[in-house]
Design a protein around this motif. Sequence first.
Motif, PDB file in Angstrom:
ATOM      1  N   LEU A  19       0.822  -1.214   0.000  1.00 55.71           N
ATOM      2  CA  LEU A  19       0.000   0.000   0.000  1.00 55.71           C
ATOM      3  C   LEU A  19       0.854   1.261   0.000  1.00 55.71           C
ATOM      4  O   LEU A  19       0.360   2.344  -0.324  1.00 55.71           O
ATOM      5  CB  LEU A  19      -0.922   0.011   1.229  1.00 55.71           C
ATOM      6  CG  LEU A  19      -2.065  -1.015   1.238  1.00 55.71           C
ATOM      7  CD1 LEU A  19      -2.748  -1.025   2.599  1.00 55.71           C
ATOM      8  CD2 LEU A  19      -3.070  -0.706   0.132  1.00 55.71           C
ATOM      9  N   ALA A  20       2.123   1.140   0.372  1.00 55.95           N
ATOM     10  CA  ALA A  20       3.028   2.290   0.359  1.00 55.95           C
ATOM     11  C   ALA A  20       3.291   2.714  -1.084  1.00 55.95           C
ATOM     12  O   ALA A  20       3.337   1.873  -1.988  1.00 55.95           O
ATOM     13  CB  ALA A  20       4.332   1.951   1.068  1.00 55.95           C
TER      14      ALA A  20
ATOM     15  N   GLN B  64       7.886   0.342   0.768  1.00 57.49           N
ATOM     16  CA  GLN B  64       7.302  -0.995   0.880  1.00 57.49           C
ATOM     17  C   GLN B  64       8.270  -1.957   1.547  1.00 57.49           C
ATOM     18  O   GLN B  64       7.885  -2.745   2.427  1.00 57.49           O
ATOM     19  CB  GLN B  64       6.931  -1.501  -0.518  1.00 57.49           C
ATOM     20  CG  GLN B  64       5.762  -0.770  -1.151  1.00 57.49           C
ATOM     21  CD  GLN B  64       5.518  -1.174  -2.594  1.00 57.49           C
ATOM     22  OE1 GLN B  64       6.077  -2.165  -3.068  1.00 57.49           O
ATOM     23  NE2 GLN B  64       4.697  -0.416  -3.310  1.00 57.49           N
ATOM     24  N   LYS B  65       9.541  -1.879   1.172  1.00 56.92           N
ATOM     25  CA  LYS B  65      10.555  -2.751   1.775  1.00 56.92           C
ATOM     26  C   LYS B  65      10.737  -2.445   3.251  1.00 56.92           C
ATOM     27  O   LYS B  65      10.908  -3.354   4.072  1.00 56.92           O
ATOM     28  CB  LYS B  65      11.879  -2.599   1.026  1.00 56.92           C
ATOM     29  CG  LYS B  65      11.879  -3.216  -0.368  1.00 56.92           C
ATOM     30  CD  LYS B  65      13.232  -3.030  -1.044  1.00 56.92           C
ATOM     31  CE  LYS B  65      13.262  -3.683  -2.413  1.00 56.92           C
ATOM     32  NZ  LYS B  65      14.582  -3.481  -3.089  1.00 56.92           N
ATOM     33  N   LYS B  66      10.703  -1.167   3.611  1.00 59.98           N
ATOM     34  CA  LYS B  66      10.911  -0.781   5.018  1.00 59.98           C
ATOM     35  C   LYS B  66       9.765  -1.262   5.898  1.00 59.98           C
ATOM     36  O   LYS B  66       9.982  -1.799   6.991  1.00 59.98           O
ATOM     37  CB  LYS B  66      11.082   0.734   5.129  1.00 59.98           C
ATOM     38  CG  LYS B  66      12.414   1.239   4.576  1.00 59.98           C
ATOM     39  CD  LYS B  66      12.563   2.740   4.779  1.00 59.98           C
ATOM     40  CE  LYS B  66      13.927   3.212   4.291  1.00 59.98           C
ATOM     41  NZ  LYS B  66      14.121   4.674   4.476  1.00 59.98           N
ATOM     42  N   PHE B  67       8.533  -1.083   5.417  1.00 61.65           N
ATOM     43  CA  PHE B  67       7.392  -1.554   6.215  1.00 61.65           C
ATOM     44  C   PHE B  67       7.370  -3.088   6.265  1.00 61.65           C
ATOM     45  O   PHE B  67       7.006  -3.675   7.299  1.00 61.65           O
ATOM     46  CB  PHE B  67       6.085  -1.005   5.654  1.00 61.65           C
ATOM     47  CG  PHE B  67       5.794   0.414   6.051  1.00 61.65           C
ATOM     48  CD1 PHE B  67       5.403   0.731   7.343  1.00 61.65           C
ATOM     49  CD2 PHE B  67       5.942   1.441   5.137  1.00 61.65           C
ATOM     50  CE1 PHE B  67       5.155   2.040   7.722  1.00 61.65           C
ATOM     51  CE2 PHE B  67       5.689   2.757   5.499  1.00 61.65           C
ATOM     52  CZ  PHE B  67       5.292   3.062   6.792  1.00 61.65           C
TER      53      PHE B  67
ATOM     54  N   TRP C 179      24.834  -5.547   2.983  1.00 57.17           N
ATOM     55  CA  TRP C 179      24.494  -4.117   2.989  1.00 57.17           C
ATOM     56  C   TRP C 179      22.994  -3.921   2.807  1.00 57.17           C
ATOM     57  O   TRP C 179      22.492  -2.815   2.986  1.00 57.17           O
ATOM     58  CB  TRP C 179      25.264  -3.390   1.883  1.00 57.17           C
ATOM     59  CG  TRP C 179      26.735  -3.569   2.003  1.00 57.17           C
ATOM     60  CD1 TRP C 179      27.578  -4.138   1.104  1.00 57.17           C
ATOM     61  CD2 TRP C 179      27.560  -3.214   3.126  1.00 57.17           C
ATOM     62  NE1 TRP C 179      28.866  -4.157   1.582  1.00 57.17           N
ATOM     63  CE2 TRP C 179      28.891  -3.596   2.830  1.00 57.17           C
ATOM     64  CE3 TRP C 179      27.315  -2.617   4.357  1.00 57.17           C
ATOM     65  CZ2 TRP C 179      29.943  -3.403   3.695  1.00 57.17           C
ATOM     66  CZ3 TRP C 179      28.369  -2.422   5.235  1.00 57.17           C
ATOM     67  CH2 TRP C 179      29.661  -2.807   4.910  1.00 57.17           C
ATOM     68  N   GLN C 180      22.279  -4.975   2.427  1.00 58.61           N
ATOM     69  CA  GLN C 180      20.824  -4.864   2.312  1.00 58.61           C
ATOM     70  C   GLN C 180      20.125  -5.134   3.646  1.00 58.61           C
ATOM     71  O   GLN C 180      18.931  -4.959   3.772  1.00 58.61           O
ATOM     72  CB  GLN C 180      20.298  -5.870   1.269  1.00 58.61           C
ATOM     73  CG  GLN C 180      20.539  -5.464  -0.179  1.00 58.61           C
ATOM     74  CD  GLN C 180      21.985  -5.614  -0.584  1.00 58.61           C
ATOM     75  OE1 GLN C 180      22.611  -6.625  -0.283  1.00 58.61           O
ATOM     76  NE2 GLN C 180      22.543  -4.615  -1.243  1.00 58.61           N
ATOM     77  N   SER C 181      20.903  -5.569   4.641  1.00 60.73           N
ATOM     78  CA  SER C 181      20.314  -5.879   5.950  1.00 60.73           C
ATOM     79  C   SER C 181      19.814  -4.597   6.611  1.00 60.73           C
ATOM     80  O   SER C 181      20.508  -3.587   6.632  1.00 60.73           O
ATOM     81  CB  SER C 181      21.359  -6.550   6.849  1.00 60.73           C
ATOM     82  OG  SER C 181      20.837  -6.759   8.138  1.00 60.73           O
ATOM     83  N   ASN C 182      18.595  -4.660   7.136  1.00 59.89           N
ATOM     84  CA  ASN C 182      18.000  -3.503   7.802  1.00 59.89           C
ATOM     85  C   ASN C 182      17.579  -3.926   9.203  1.00 59.89           C
ATOM     86  O   ASN C 182      16.420  -4.247   9.446  1.00 59.89           O
ATOM     87  CB  ASN C 182      16.792  -3.012   7.000  1.00 59.89           C
ATOM     88  CG  ASN C 182      16.160  -1.777   7.597  1.00 59.89           C
ATOM     89  OD1 ASN C 182      16.828  -0.976   8.264  1.00 59.89           O
ATOM     90  ND2 ASN C 182      14.868  -1.612   7.392  1.00 59.89           N
TER      91      ASN C 182
END
Length: 449
Positions: free
Chosen positions: A89-90, A96-99, A417-420
């Motif tokens: 929905l973002a 979208q990836k962060k949520f 580096w894609q790790s959040n």
Amino acid sequence: MKQVSMRVASLTLDEINPRHAKQTSSVEESIAALLEKGPDKLLKLARDIMQHGINPTELVVVMSEGDRNIVLEGNRRIAALKLLHKPTLAPTEQLQKKFAAIAKSGEAPKKVQCIIAESRLQAAHWIRLRHTGENNGIGVVRWSTSEASRFGGRSTPTEKARLFIEAISNLYADDSELLANVAAVRDSRITTLGRMIGDPDVRSRLGITFEEDVVLCSYPKHKMKPITSQLFDDLAGSLSVDRIKSKRQREDYLREVEDKLPKLADRLEEPEKFSRVTNGEAKSDLSNSNTADDANKKPPRRKRADFEKRLFQSVTLRHVTLRTSELLEEAKRLSIDEMPNVAAIMVRIVVDVVVTDAAEQLGWKRNQGDLKSRIGAVLNQVDPTKDDPSLSDAWRFSQKEEGALVLKTLHSFIHSWQSNPLTSEVRKLSMAYSPLLIKADELIAKKKR
């Protein structure tokens, strides 16, 4: 108006929300309009919901209109929940990836408690009071700085200073000269003291930490006495705020009083505590008594905070090498919420360094090929029957089937580096592996005897 429980999926965001510059026509447009004013705020709200749940003191207000349940109050909360359940929905792929990453940290609430209003007019008075300030006392009256400090306990430097003063007054009640300096600081230099002990590096060197309204002391009181006396003597005298305003100035001051500071070798196995009690008088668990009973009495166990703000804050290591101990103490200064990426990396490093240190000191050669094996070697030594409840998460996160994903996550904190990393994830790992670090330290002591 009546209170009911409603499914998040059944709620419709308000398309004429005052937060929107213009009317929206869909849930996607409503969410985009809310995100336009600051996506970071909605991301933080989503993280807070995953960590603490929905705020039970503020109910969502809903109005039924045909087959729609329109959210009149609480649109940001409902938008955050909808994004957690459906990140697409973002409006952008990045959001979208962060949520989606936040949603993976747990299970988002599917239902919320709502107040049903018959019309916008019926709800308007309460919504206006909620969002337009104090309204001469009718609305929400914000706390003053001092009121917020009293509620927050140890959250502000000044409140830390008050707690520290109470502790020192209680610990050294027979030292009239020190108490006179303490009184002078309390009356005219308390903010300057707060600036000093508000610095985590200063607290670490003094050997004090704060846990709500408890002051934890990592050294015996007689070892803390020289620096305590010097600090209050200086603050009551010529040590003005201008001399300790910056971190560099505080570091310079600590170098000047190096000979008064307690030594790492004198650290207690368990921090001892000073706390307030309900009648307002100070209470301390520290004692000068040297009787046989007191000598044999074990120091009180520190209760782990339900919500740890710093890495491994319940851990003190005395039998690992000095460098390992210093690494841990430095890691304990990291705020998980303020520095989640650094904290995530340090979780992996500290666990690996401690179990490797144990292996080297105890001469282990087998099962040292990878992190899983090194952790397993310690676990099998300290909990051979696998029935220690404090180590259940360490076993689960590193040795059982689901542990493969956790170890992969630990590795990704450093190498991907894609790790959040999420703060809830980092905190969970810190709390899970804390008992393992303590047991590894105890194992070194036991095997060396």
